[in-house]
Enzyme design. Structure first.
Site, PDB file in Angstrom:
ATOM      1  N   PHE A   1     -21.844  48.408   6.230  1.00 17.37           N
ATOM      2  CA  PHE A   1     -20.284  48.689   5.585  1.00 17.37           C
ATOM      3  C   PHE A   1     -20.094  46.794   5.106  1.00 17.37           C
ATOM      4  O   PHE A   1     -19.368  47.005   3.171  1.00 17.37           O
ATOM      5  CB  PHE A   1     -19.896  49.179   5.790  1.00 17.37           C
TER       6      PHE A   1
ATOM      7  N   LYS B   1     -31.427  52.229   2.038  1.00 17.32           N
ATOM      8  CA  LYS B   1     -30.159  53.716   2.737  1.00 17.32           C
ATOM      9  C   LYS B   1     -28.798  52.911   3.359  1.00 17.32           C
ATOM     10  O   LYS B   1     -29.293  52.048   3.907  1.00 17.32           O
ATOM     11  CB  LYS B   1     -30.388  54.437   4.621  1.00 17.32           C
TER      12      LYS B   1
ATOM     13  N   GLU C   1     -23.494  54.530   4.227  1.00 14.36           N
ATOM     14  CA  GLU C   1     -22.153  56.113   3.697  1.00 14.36           C
ATOM     15  C   GLU C   1     -20.648  55.886   3.569  1.00 14.36           C
ATOM     16  O   GLU C   1     -20.560  56.583   3.124  1.00 14.36           O
ATOM     17  CB  GLU C   1     -22.224  57.127   5.066  1.00 14.36           C
TER      18      GLU C   1
ATOM     19  N   CYS D   1     -20.539  39.542   9.259  1.00 20.16           N
ATOM     20  CA  CYS D   1     -21.266  39.142  11.117  1.00 20.16           C
ATOM     21  C   CYS D   1     -21.065  37.749  11.037  1.00 20.16           C
ATOM     22  O   CYS D   1     -21.274  37.277  12.382  1.00 20.16           O
ATOM     23  CB  CYS D   1     -22.017  39.938  11.052  1.00 20.16           C
TER      24      CYS D   1
ATOM     25  N   GLU E   1     -17.116  42.466  20.157  1.00 15.95           N
ATOM     26  CA  GLU E   1     -16.721  42.619  18.707  1.00 15.95           C
ATOM     27  C   GLU E   1     -15.479  43.190  18.573  1.00 15.95           C
ATOM     28  O   GLU E   1     -15.719  44.162  18.637  1.00 15.95           O
ATOM     29  CB  GLU E   1     -18.267  42.546  18.169  1.00 15.95           C
TER      30      GLU E   1
HETATM   31  P1  NAD Z   1     -23.468  50.572  11.562  1.00 18.50           P
HETATM   32  O1  NAD Z   1     -24.078  50.024  13.008  1.00 18.50           O
HETATM   33  O2  NAD Z   1     -21.749  51.714  13.074  1.00 18.50           O
HETATM   34  O3  NAD Z   1     -23.868  51.298  10.484  1.00 18.50           O
HETATM   35  C1  NAD Z   1     -25.392  50.222   9.395  1.00 18.50           C
HETATM   36  C2  NAD Z   1     -26.076  51.669   9.796  1.00 18.50           C
HETATM   37  O4  NAD Z   1     -26.102  51.969  10.905  1.00 18.50           O
HETATM   38  C3  NAD Z   1     -25.170  52.583   8.512  1.00 18.50           C
HETATM   39  O5  NAD Z   1     -26.154  53.065   7.410  1.00 18.50           O
HETATM   40  C4  NAD Z   1     -25.039  53.602   9.137  1.00 18.50           C
HETATM   41  O6  NAD Z   1     -25.149  54.545   8.727  1.00 18.50           O
HETATM   42  C5  NAD Z   1     -26.316  53.425  10.288  1.00 18.50           C
HETATM   43  N1  NAD Z   1     -25.843  53.561  11.714  1.00 18.50           N
HETATM   44  C6  NAD Z   1     -24.765  54.478  12.119  1.00 18.50           C
HETATM   45  N2  NAD Z   1     -24.329  54.700  13.824  1.00 18.50           N
HETATM   46  C7  NAD Z   1     -25.699  55.369  14.157  1.00 18.50           C
HETATM   47  C8  NAD Z   1     -26.398  56.339  14.527  1.00 18.50           C
HETATM   48  N3  NAD Z   1     -25.441  56.797  15.776  1.00 18.50           N
HETATM   49  N4  NAD Z   1     -27.593  55.887  14.524  1.00 18.50           N
HETATM   50  C9  NAD Z   1     -28.293  56.136  13.707  1.00 18.50           C
HETATM   51  N5  NAD Z   1     -27.584  54.995  12.496  1.00 18.50           N
HETATM   52  C10 NAD Z   1     -26.982  55.212  12.516  1.00 18.50           C
HETATM   53  O7  NAD Z   1     -22.374  49.185  11.521  1.00 18.50           O
HETATM   54  P2  NAD Z   1     -21.068  48.885   9.865  1.00 18.50           P
HETATM   55  O8  NAD Z   1     -19.996  49.699  11.355  1.00 18.50           O
HETATM   56  O9  NAD Z   1     -22.091  49.585   8.770  1.00 18.50           O
HETATM   57  O10 NAD Z   1     -21.484  47.064  10.141  1.00 18.50           O
HETATM   58  C11 NAD Z   1     -20.963  46.613  10.713  1.00 18.50           C
HETATM   59  C12 NAD Z   1     -21.948  45.924  11.772  1.00 18.50           C
HETATM   60  O11 NAD Z   1     -22.741  45.130  11.340  1.00 18.50           O
HETATM   61  C13 NAD Z   1     -20.858  44.198  13.027  1.00 18.50           C
HETATM   62  O12 NAD Z   1     -21.058  45.394  14.187  1.00 18.50           O
HETATM   63  C14 NAD Z   1     -21.198  43.242  12.062  1.00 18.50           C
HETATM   64  O13 NAD Z   1     -21.301  42.107  13.252  1.00 18.50           O
HETATM   65  C15 NAD Z   1     -22.915  43.905  11.881  1.00 18.50           C
HETATM   66  N6  NAD Z   1     -23.239  43.493  11.000  1.00 18.50           N
HETATM   67  C16 NAD Z   1     -24.617  42.720  11.546  1.00 18.50           C
HETATM   68  C17 NAD Z   1     -25.622  41.425  10.432  1.00 18.50           C
HETATM   69  C18 NAD Z   1     -26.108  40.156  10.880  1.00 18.50           C
HETATM   70  O14 NAD Z   1     -26.285  39.532  10.397  1.00 18.50           O
HETATM   71  N7  NAD Z   1     -25.922  39.873  12.034  1.00 18.50           N
HETATM   72  C19 NAD Z   1     -24.342  41.246   8.759  1.00 18.50           C
HETATM   73  C20 NAD Z   1     -23.738  42.201   8.885  1.00 18.50           C
HETATM   74  C21 NAD Z   1     -23.612  43.513   9.376  1.00 18.50           C
END
Ligand code: NAD
Length: 505
Positions: free
Chosen positions: A161, A185, A188, A294, A393
């Site tokens: 997000f 994708k 959401e 991140c 985190e």
């Molecule tokens: P998230 O892991 O909750 O969601 C990421 C994606 O995974 C979304 O599209 C979501 O729909 C999907 N998803 C969520 N739960 C799922 C599940 N149980 N099974 C399958 N798919 C699932 O992450 P977020 O809250 O959207 O984003 C924040 C996180 O992203 C933080 O941990 C941040 O550090 C990380 N991030 C990392 C980088 C990097 O370059 N390493 C960059 C941006 C964000």
């Protein structure tokens, strides 16, 4: 389709669609989620939680488009990206407003994000150069060897997000420039930005049907992507927990996969650091986007006698930060993405206090709109390595301040983390920098830079639990990820004298 900006509550809430085979289509979803403005709690739209059937439609479209798309010249594909670039430049302000409205970060920050998105397209415009293979004449007498790069096939990206505009474009321009077709994708929680981007691309008619597809949804769409045999490669960015799930399930299904996970970034401050600039750098890193980057500085590690002056500087600087709606002028810290995220971050601050940290700036009740997802800048001092606030985190505007006596101790602390995404050192001492950058187990390093996110022309990614895979995002690594190498060894008898053997005796 209509534009995607905030809507008044007397208009029926718009339900988003998927973009498949060059057209907007209804999802077969039976469930929908509200997309809200986290500064006001206003419902902006409803996003469908699409099904495996919807993913299959996108896969069919992308597979059908692939043969013609990969056969188009690489120069022609790259030229289309020049059009994409201009389109994004023309709509930079509009896209930034959508980012702020659905995600919360301030408008200047959102504009900078769209700037980085544009930079990704610019880097992908170089594909006729970066996609070149290698060759060597006379690997045996009159025999030549050549490695060419070909696209992988249908590639999907699953994104988080916190960068609704930029992170999808770590993948899309590079994937299509190298001749792949693509399925996105979006998160959401923030589906509006990419819906608008795809609307603009459709209106301008830049890509043939099926080359780029968008499927809205949550975990079911992710799992359908991971299991679908018609998808060849998957890129993921999100939390460490989901990164591990995506990495293992996609790999078990024989797909190429890169999974970028969570982070806990340390900012190490040496006694000779230029204090006022260091304070500015850390404040921007830790509190910008309300700490939801991140690459956000999360743990500040002071070395030697700089602890007191740095803490005082940080406390003073936070007083000047206004918390509020990111669309308003003069606001430095917008809301978190949702009220759930707000409650989670407040819980982390409570936890830090319970663990024995000293709360020197408390952002739990920042005085902004109580319906919004606001947490103000927060500083916890006297944090020690065993505390959870030092290790996990938080993903909110919270600094954990720690103190050590030597650079070696600081390096030990950084390397004890299970994450290794980004870190920065603040000093004018070249020898300290040399030692730090050589010894830390972290993928992206800043020297007097608060947010050391590599530009589009360099690879982006962390180490350890912050990244699972081989090739990182964007830069030349994107070309590696999105191409398969094919090696051709050849000779022509009619060309004259050739060796008797392929392997020279
Ligand atoms: P998230 O892991 O909750 O969601 C990421 C994606 O995974 C979304 O599209 C979501 O729909 C999907 N998803 C969520 N739960 C799922 C599940 N149980 N099974 C399958 N798919 C699932 O992450 P977020 O809250 O959207 O984003 C924040 C996180 O992203 C933080 O941990 C941040 O550090 C990380 N991030 C990392 C980088 C990097 O370059 N390493 C960059 C941006 C964000």
């Amino acid at each position: 389709m209509s534009a995607t900006l905030p809507r008044s509550s007397d208009v029926e809430t718009r339900t988003l669609q998927n973009f498949v085979a060059g057209a907007w289509v209804e999802s077969s979803a039976s469930e929908h989620l509200d997309v809200t403005n986290p500064a006001t709690a206003e419902v902006l739209a409803r996003v469908p939680l699409s099904s495996a059937e919807d993913v299959q439609r996108a896969v069919d479209a992308a597979r059908a488009a692939f043969p013609a798309w990969r056969s188009k010249s690489v120069i022609a594909r790259s030229r289309l990206l020049y059009d994409v670039r201009q389109l994004l430049v023309d709509h930079q302000d509009e896209l930034a407003r959508i980012v702020t409205t659905e995600m919360g970060k301030t408008l200047p920050d959102a504009k900078a994000e769209v700037g980085r998105m544009i930079e990704m397209v610019e880097a992908a415009c170089h594909t006729p150069t970066t996609m070149q293979g290698r060759n060597l004449e006379n690997v045996a007498t009159a025999i030549d060897a050549e490695t060419v790069r070909q696209p992988v096939g249908v590639c999907a990206a699953i994104v988080p997000f916190n960068f609704p505009a930029m992170v999808p474009f770590w993948f899309l321009p590079f994937a299509v420039a190298t001749g792949n077709t693509f399925i996105l994708k979006p998160s959401e929680q923030v589906p509006l930005t990419q819906t608008r981007v795809f609307e603009l691309l459709e209106e301008r008619g830049i890509f043939p049907p099926g080359v780029i597809n968008l499927v809205n949804g949550g975990a079911d769409v992710v799992n359908a992507i991971l299991d679908n045999p018609g998808i060849d490669a998957v890129s993921f960015v999100g939390s460490a927990r989901v990164a591990k799930h995506v990495y293992s399930r996609a790999a078990a299904n024989g797909k190429r996969v890169q999974a970028l996970g969570g982070a806990k970034n340390h900012m190490v401050v040496m006694p000779d650091a230029v204090l006022d600039k260091t304070v500015d750098g850390i404040v921007g890193s830790a509190f910008g986007a309300a700490g939801q980057r991140c690459m956000a500085g999360s743990v500040v590690v002071t070395v030697g006698d700089v602890h007191g002056p740095l803490r005082d500087g940080l406390v003073e600087a936070t007083k000047g930060l206004r918390v509020g709606n990111g669309l308003e002028d003069g606001v430095s810290v917008g809301p978190l993405v949702s009220c759930d995220a707000r409650d989670r971050v407040r819980g982390w601050i409570d936890k830090g206090v319970e663990e024995g940290a000293t709360l020197v700036v408390d952002g739990r009740e920042p005085g902004a709109n109580p319906d919004g997802a606001f947490v103000g800048p927060t500083i916890l001092d006297d944090v020690t390595p065993e505390m959870e606030v030092a290790r996990e985190e938080i993903f909110g505007p919270v600094i954990s301040l720690m103190h050590v006596d030597t650079l070696d101790e600081a390096i030990g602390l950084v390397n004890s983390s299970r994450y290794g995404n980004g870190t920065s050192i603040f000093t004018e001492n070249g020898a300290a920098v040399r030692k730090y950058r050589h010894d830390v187990e972290v993928g992206m390093i800043g020297v007097n830079i608060g947010v050391a996110a590599p530009v589009a022309f360099f690879p982006f990614s962390g180490w350890k639990d912050s990244f699972l895979g081989d090739t990182h995002a964007h830069g030349t690594d994107a070309i590696e990820f999105y191409t398969r190498k094919k090696t051709i060894t050849s000779r022509y008898y009619s060309a004259g004298e050739t060796g008797k053997f392929f392997v020279e005796q």
